[in-house]
Scaffold this motif. Structure first.
Motif, PDB file in Angstrom:
ATOM      1  N   GLN A   3       0.808  -1.178  -0.051  1.00 45.54           N
ATOM      2  CA  GLN A   3      -0.040   0.080   0.147  1.00 45.54           C
ATOM      3  C   GLN A   3       1.021   1.271  -0.047  1.00 45.54           C
ATOM      4  O   GLN A   3       2.001   1.373   0.649  1.00 45.54           O
ATOM      5  CB  GLN A   3      -0.828   0.057   1.225  1.00 45.54           C
ATOM      6  CG  GLN A   3      -1.420  -1.362   1.616  1.00 45.54           C
ATOM      7  CD  GLN A   3      -2.574  -1.612   0.608  1.00 45.54           C
ATOM      8  OE1 GLN A   3      -3.479  -0.679   0.142  1.00 45.54           O
ATOM      9  NE2 GLN A   3      -2.804  -3.053   0.113  1.00 45.54           N
ATOM     10  N   SER A   4       0.397   2.145  -0.689  1.00 46.69           N
ATOM     11  CA  SER A   4       1.185   3.472  -0.504  1.00 46.69           C
ATOM     12  C   SER A   4       0.589   4.899  -0.535  1.00 46.69           C
ATOM     13  O   SER A   4      -0.583   4.599  -0.952  1.00 46.69           O
ATOM     14  CB  SER A   4       2.322   3.397  -1.662  1.00 46.69           C
ATOM     15  OG  SER A   4       1.697   3.963  -2.852  1.00 46.69           O
ATOM     16  N   GLN A   5       0.819   5.630   0.017  1.00 48.04           N
ATOM     17  CA  GLN A   5       0.110   7.026  -0.123  1.00 48.04           C
ATOM     18  C   GLN A   5       1.289   7.995  -0.241  1.00 48.04           C
ATOM     19  O   GLN A   5       2.430   7.853   0.393  1.00 48.04           O
ATOM     20  CB  GLN A   5      -0.394   7.605   1.193  1.00 48.04           C
ATOM     21  CG  GLN A   5      -1.772   6.721   1.400  1.00 48.04           C
ATOM     22  CD  GLN A   5      -2.702   7.321   2.345  1.00 48.04           C
ATOM     23  OE1 GLN A   5      -2.575   8.602   2.656  1.00 48.04           O
ATOM     24  NE2 GLN A   5      -3.501   6.414   3.361  1.00 48.04           N
ATOM     25  N   SER A   6       0.975   9.098  -1.265  1.00 50.66           N
ATOM     26  CA  SER A   6       1.949  10.018  -1.257  1.00 50.66           C
ATOM     27  C   SER A   6       1.420  11.529  -1.290  1.00 50.66           C
ATOM     28  O   SER A   6       0.271  11.716  -1.411  1.00 50.66           O
ATOM     29  CB  SER A   6       2.723   9.779  -2.614  1.00 50.66           C
ATOM     30  OG  SER A   6       1.718  10.110  -3.678  1.00 50.66           O
ATOM     31  N   ILE A   7       2.372  12.369  -1.037  1.00 52.90           N
ATOM     32  CA  ILE A   7       1.879  13.905  -1.083  1.00 52.90           C
ATOM     33  C   ILE A   7       3.134  14.725  -1.594  1.00 52.90           C
ATOM     34  O   ILE A   7       4.255  14.393  -1.368  1.00 52.90           O
ATOM     35  CB  ILE A   7       1.704  14.335   0.398  1.00 52.90           C
ATOM     36  CG1 ILE A   7       0.923  15.688   0.698  1.00 52.90           C
ATOM     37  CG2 ILE A   7       2.832  14.117   1.244  1.00 52.90           C
ATOM     38  CD1 ILE A   7       0.474  16.015   1.895  1.00 52.90           C
ATOM     39  N   ARG A  39       4.987   3.792   2.341  1.00 48.60           N
ATOM     40  CA  ARG A  39       4.718   2.393   1.886  1.00 48.60           C
ATOM     41  C   ARG A  39       4.811   1.302   2.936  1.00 48.60           C
ATOM     42  O   ARG A  39       5.475   1.488   3.875  1.00 48.60           O
ATOM     43  CB  ARG A  39       5.650   1.949   0.884  1.00 48.60           C
ATOM     44  CG  ARG A  39       5.615   2.635  -0.528  1.00 48.60           C
ATOM     45  CD  ARG A  39       6.574   1.965  -1.548  1.00 48.60           C
ATOM     46  NE  ARG A  39       7.126   2.951  -2.617  1.00 48.60           N
ATOM     47  CZ  ARG A  39       8.082   3.724  -2.528  1.00 48.60           C
ATOM     48  NH1 ARG A  39       8.945   3.502  -1.539  1.00 48.60           N
ATOM     49  NH2 ARG A  39       8.436   4.558  -3.440  1.00 48.60           N
ATOM     50  N   PRO A  57      -2.588  -1.106   5.481  1.00 52.97           N
ATOM     51  CA  PRO A  57      -3.362   0.258   5.012  1.00 52.97           C
ATOM     52  C   PRO A  57      -3.504   1.227   6.022  1.00 52.97           C
ATOM     53  O   PRO A  57      -3.552   2.295   5.969  1.00 52.97           O
ATOM     54  CB  PRO A  57      -4.520  -0.388   4.141  1.00 52.97           C
ATOM     55  CG  PRO A  57      -4.710  -1.696   4.411  1.00 52.97           C
ATOM     56  CD  PRO A  57      -3.388  -2.285   5.129  1.00 52.97           C
ATOM     57  N   GLU A  94      -1.968   4.817   6.706  1.00 50.60           N
ATOM     58  CA  GLU A  94      -3.010   6.020   6.790  1.00 50.60           C
ATOM     59  C   GLU A  94      -2.465   6.596   8.074  1.00 50.60           C
ATOM     60  O   GLU A  94      -2.337   8.140   7.992  1.00 50.60           O
ATOM     61  CB  GLU A  94      -4.383   5.345   7.200  1.00 50.60           C
ATOM     62  CG  GLU A  94      -5.302   6.483   7.517  1.00 50.60           C
ATOM     63  CD  GLU A  94      -5.776   7.338   6.135  1.00 50.60           C
ATOM     64  OE1 GLU A  94      -5.647   7.100   4.830  1.00 50.60           O
ATOM     65  OE2 GLU A  94      -5.998   8.648   6.335  1.00 50.60           O
ATOM     66  N   MET A 130       0.805   8.829   7.165  1.00 48.14           N
ATOM     67  CA  MET A 130       0.692   9.909   6.343  1.00 48.14           C
ATOM     68  C   MET A 130      -0.099  11.055   7.165  1.00 48.14           C
ATOM     69  O   MET A 130       0.059  12.120   7.053  1.00 48.14           O
ATOM     70  CB  MET A 130      -0.409   9.462   5.159  1.00 48.14           C
ATOM     71  CG  MET A 130      -0.553  10.580   4.307  1.00 48.14           C
ATOM     72  SD  MET A 130       0.920  11.491   3.675  1.00 48.14           S
ATOM     73  CE  MET A 130       1.472  10.513   2.336  1.00 48.14           C
TER      74      MET A 130
END
Lengths: 246, 246
Positions: B179-183, B226, B230, B234, B237
């Motif tokens: 899972q990944s989140q980016s900003i 990453r 999840p 979250e 982030m």
């Protein structure tokens, strides 16, 4: 293709390539520069931001450490953050340590003064250079790369990498640039394979490659002749065209 | 980032990448597929169309031969021409030989019959498969890839490579997708380095990366979190945004 040209490898360091987030482009750029310069690129590797991976690859690829190639170029992992460990890992591979380098610190301090910012611990991290290394100039953003043994360490940001390549490569001993000629035929690779094979036997000093592609008109093949002697390349291309009745 | 997911490497075979003529794209595509599947890509290599180079790389990377990774995927060198030596080299690495495979020959013959062409020696070369290997389907142009040990050999032509990847990957044991989140922040990497480092210490189960870039508005940095869980991604982030007052 026989060649006395120096051999080289490129090592790209960065999780973002391996995760598929970023498409590698620095190695492609440097490959073109090396071919034009007469340095024989033999291998590329991409490894993650992990010390063991970087140390193993540097030792395997730099001839000054018993590795395979005359020159090793790296890209990535020399920025200011916690996952930028290339300077330490390359130092370790070369049996030394990274510490704040006075010349590198002066470059960063001068840049901070000019921009009215502070030389924070993060920025100062970019002045950490293996003991005994020589700096590689960074005309784009200040923080230098470095050379140690036969390893040349450059940044991962494409603009910075290209600037460092432009500064470094002319200073390296290089050989005769590779000459190449290519021709596109609208035939499948199978239909030219036999002719190419027979031609390769007559031109053992050259490299003959075929690269099939597919587009809206169907299948085609690019045929490429490469070598150090432009007259031989020309002769092979002429013979190839005759064989294929082009 | 800790993970029980299978580890993998990609080996791209082809002088055209090393000369800078072609920009590598197959490894980038497969990297994205593997990340989405839960297979942990640890290394990419590009070597030339030379037997020793291919044999050495396969042995170094395939765990069934004492190499480093659970899975090895290759791209390139299985076409009909004299410089397509991947089948022979991979066979050699696995202690066997390549010979014309009956099932592969039948696939090629059926295709030639359908297209009204002949199964020439060049085309038949594409039916040469290491003894004991299993075929990988090629829905695009017929000539199959193959799997032997933990090595999975696919074509270099991008359309064909992608077709083989789409057929092969769902059949392999895989793990939990990453899972990944980016900003994106409009700050230099140095300005976020300290916050990122402190956050990384609190989220040792995740991978926190920062990727600086430069565009017409100046410097910016993409921050990427990453991990396999999840909720943890979250949480990291959210904490990152708080730290950076975003």
């Amino acid at each position: 293709m026989q060649s006395d040209n120096p051999s080289a490898a490129i090592l790209v360091i960065g999780d973002e390539i391996l995760s598929g987030r970023t498409r590698e482009g620095n190695a492609h750029h440097l490959a073109q520069v090396l071919t034009a310069t007469g340095i024989n690129l033999c291998e590329m590797r991409v490894v993650s931001d992990e010390q063991d991976q970087i140390v193993d690859a540097v030792r395997a690829l730099d001839s000054s450490l018993g590795g395979k190639y005359d020159l090793l170029f790296t890209s990535g992992g020399i920025g200011p953050t916690h996952d930028d460990i290339t300077a330490d890992a390359v130092a370790l591979a070369h049996g030394t340590l990274a510490e704040v380098n006075d010349a590198a610190r002066a470059i960063l301090q001068e840049r901070c003064d000019r921009m009215g910012t502070e030389l924070t611990p993060g920025r100062l991290r970019m002045a950490r250079i293996p003991i005994g290394a020589r700096l590689i100039e960074n005309a784009v953003s200040g923080a230098p790369g470095f050379s140690i043994g036969n390893t040349h360490v450059m940044a991962g940001v494409p603009e910075v990498f290209r600037g460092m390549v432009a500064w470094l490569i002319p200073q390296l001993a290089s050989g005769r640039p590779v000459q190449s000629q290519s021709i596109e035929v609208r035939r499948g690779e199978s239909e030219v394979a036999e002719d190419l094979k027979q031609l390769a036997a007559s031109f053992a000093d050259l490299s003959l490659g075929s690269y099939p592609f597919h587009d809206e008109k169907g299948w085609g093949t690019n045929l490429v002749v490469r070598g150090l002697d432009p007259e031989r390349v020309e002769a092979a291309m002429t013979a190839l065209k005759q064989r294929l009745a082009l």
